[in-house]
Design a protein around this motif. Structure first.
Motif, PDB file in Angstrom:
ATOM      1  N   THR A 296      36.237  -6.879  42.806  1.00  0.00           N
ATOM      2  CA  THR A 296      36.634  -8.257  43.122  1.00  0.00           C
ATOM      3  C   THR A 296      35.885  -9.283  42.270  1.00  0.00           C
ATOM      4  O   THR A 296      36.290 -10.449  42.200  1.00  0.00           O
ATOM      5  N   GLU A 297      34.810  -8.842  41.610  1.00  0.00           N
ATOM      6  CA  GLU A 297      34.029  -9.752  40.780  1.00  0.00           C
ATOM      7  C   GLU A 297      34.079  -9.399  39.299  1.00  0.00           C
ATOM      8  O   GLU A 297      33.571 -10.161  38.465  1.00  0.00           O
ATOM      9  N   ALA A 298      34.668  -8.270  38.956  1.00  0.00           N
ATOM     10  CA  ALA A 298      34.693  -7.813  37.565  1.00  0.00           C
ATOM     11  C   ALA A 298      35.786  -8.537  36.793  1.00  0.00           C
ATOM     12  O   ALA A 298      36.897  -8.731  37.287  1.00  0.00           O
ATOM     13  N   ASP A 299      35.464  -8.948  35.556  1.00  0.00           N
ATOM     14  CA  ASP A 299      36.454  -9.671  34.749  1.00  0.00           C
ATOM     15  C   ASP A 299      37.183  -8.726  33.795  1.00  0.00           C
ATOM     16  O   ASP A 299      36.772  -7.589  33.563  1.00  0.00           O
ATOM     17  N   GLU A 300      38.266  -9.212  33.224  1.00  0.00           N
ATOM     18  CA  GLU A 300      39.101  -8.386  32.358  1.00  0.00           C
ATOM     19  C   GLU A 300      38.368  -7.958  31.095  1.00  0.00           C
ATOM     20  O   GLU A 300      38.547  -6.833  30.614  1.00  0.00           O
ATOM     21  N   GLU A 301      37.533  -8.837  30.555  1.00  0.00           N
ATOM     22  CA  GLU A 301      36.813  -8.510  29.329  1.00  0.00           C
ATOM     23  C   GLU A 301      35.908  -7.302  29.515  1.00  0.00           C
ATOM     24  O   GLU A 301      35.861  -6.410  28.668  1.00  0.00           O
ATOM     25  N   SER A 302      35.188  -7.241  30.636  1.00  0.00           N
ATOM     26  CA  SER A 302      34.304  -6.102  30.866  1.00  0.00           C
ATOM     27  C   SER A 302      35.100  -4.821  31.105  1.00  0.00           C
ATOM     28  O   SER A 302      34.690  -3.738  30.668  1.00  0.00           O
ATOM     29  N   TRP A 303      36.246  -4.938  31.785  1.00  0.00           N
ATOM     30  CA  TRP A 303      37.107  -3.771  31.964  1.00  0.00           C
ATOM     31  C   TRP A 303      37.591  -3.245  30.616  1.00  0.00           C
ATOM     32  O   TRP A 303      37.550  -2.038  30.353  1.00  0.00           O
ATOM     33  N   ASP A 304      38.061  -4.159  29.770  1.00  0.00           N
ATOM     34  CA  ASP A 304      38.598  -3.732  28.473  1.00  0.00           C
ATOM     35  C   ASP A 304      37.543  -3.022  27.634  1.00  0.00           C
ATOM     36  O   ASP A 304      37.827  -2.011  26.991  1.00  0.00           O
ATOM     37  N   ARG A 305      36.329  -3.552  27.637  1.00  0.00           N
ATOM     38  CA  ARG A 305      35.295  -2.976  26.793  1.00  0.00           C
ATOM     39  C   ARG A 305      34.841  -1.611  27.289  1.00  0.00           C
ATOM     40  O   ARG A 305      34.695  -0.659  26.506  1.00  0.00           O
ATOM     41  N   ILE A 306      34.626  -1.464  28.603  1.00  0.00           N
ATOM     42  CA  ILE A 306      34.117  -0.183  29.098  1.00  0.00           C
ATOM     43  C   ILE A 306      35.173   0.907  29.008  1.00  0.00           C
ATOM     44  O   ILE A 306      34.869   2.066  28.712  1.00  0.00           O
ATOM     45  N   ILE A 307      36.440   0.537  29.207  1.00  0.00           N
ATOM     46  CA  ILE A 307      37.518   1.519  29.044  1.00  0.00           C
ATOM     47  C   ILE A 307      37.659   1.916  27.582  1.00  0.00           C
ATOM     48  O   ILE A 307      37.867   3.089  27.248  1.00  0.00           O
TER      49      ILE A 307
END
Length: 282
Positions: free
Chosen positions: A103-114
């Motif tokens: 609920t607090e994670a942003d799209e940029e961090s998702w994109d980078r870790i994936i």
């Protein structure tokens, strides 16, 4: 590849430090020539030079962001030009992001870790397996003339793929994907003579955890890797990177010739009790 890993060529991503450095060194100690691939180019050079000096094996440092497929493809071309073929691929490169609920994670961090943790495994496997199976040139072979598959891929996952931890959904979900990919890739590439396995470490003391002061770092490492009443898992301590490297070495070697599609938990019993890092037997 004969014996354990003697006279093989191994590519270790994220090989400049931590588990990757320990793995690259362990493979070289057992007779492999090693490619140290890392986004930290200068540190990869330093690590490769040290391993070569200590073991006498041939090493190559390649700066590579595994989350960028074009960079991975260029790395594979460099490896092919230098060695002609690859016997072992250790997909170790990975990153963390600040732990937080989805609920607090942003799209940029998702994109980078994936990109790094999940796509990086896929990209490296995609471009290096052909060097194990004779797909290195238009004639169906590598510069060394290899035409038969005889390779091993070891993916570094995490105990977080199987044990729930608050705020770690981003990291742990990518490592869960690595475990799933490992099983599927094992099926895909068995006909090529390539085995694919994973290791899932628990808490490992790496540079990520260590203080900057060398003496403080030495003391911290010793403290964390010594069993204590409030230590993690069943063994009540953290691991040294070399202990993970030993597990990778086994899976990469001929001694694991009948092992594929498995995830070897090297976590001191954390996943055995299923309660994360903290375990109170009372």
């Amino acid at each position: 590849m004969t014996g354990r890993v003697a006279d093989s060529v191994a590519v270790v991503t994220g090989g400049a430090r931590g588990i990757g450095e320990a793995t690259a060194r362990r493979l070289a100690e057992e007779g492999a020539d090693v490619v140290v691939a890392d986004v930290l180019g200068e540190q990869a050079e330093t690590t490769a030079e040290a391993i070569a000096a200590d073991t006498g094996r041939e090493t190559l440092a390649v700066e590579c962001d595994v989350g960028d497929e074009s960079a991975v493809e260029a790395m594979a071309e460099t490896v092919a030009e230098r060695f002609g073929e690859v016997d072992i691929l250790v997909n170790n490169a990975g990153i963390r992001v600040d732990p937080k609920p989805v609920t607090e994670a942003d799209e940029e961090s998702w994109d980078r870790i994936i990109a790094v943790n999940q796509k990086g495994v896929a990209f490296c496997t995609k471009h290096l397996i052909p060097l194990m199976t004779g797909g290195g040139d238009e004639e169906g072979g590598t510069e060394s003339g290899a035409t038969e598959g005889n390779g091993s891929v070891v993916n570094v996952a995490s105990m977080g793929a199987e044990v729930a931890r608050p705020d770690w959904a981003q990291y742990d979900s990518t490592k869960g994907a690595v475990v799933a990919m490992t099983k599927d890739m094992a099926c895909d590439h068995a006909p090529d003579g390539v085995r694919v396995n994973a290791v899932s470490p628990g808490y490992v003391v790496t540079e990520y955890h260590l203080p900057d002061d060398p003496e403080e770092a030495r003391e911290y490492r010793e403290e964390q890797t010594t069993p204590s009443a409030d230590g993690p898992g069943v063994l009540k301590r953290a691991a040294d990177p070399r202990e993970i490297a030993d597990a990778v070495l086994f899976l990469a070697s001929d001694e694991a010739s009948f092992v594929t599609g498995t995830n070897l938990r090297v976590d001191g019993g954390v996943s055995a009790v299923g309660t994360g890092f903290d375990w109170d037997p009372a």
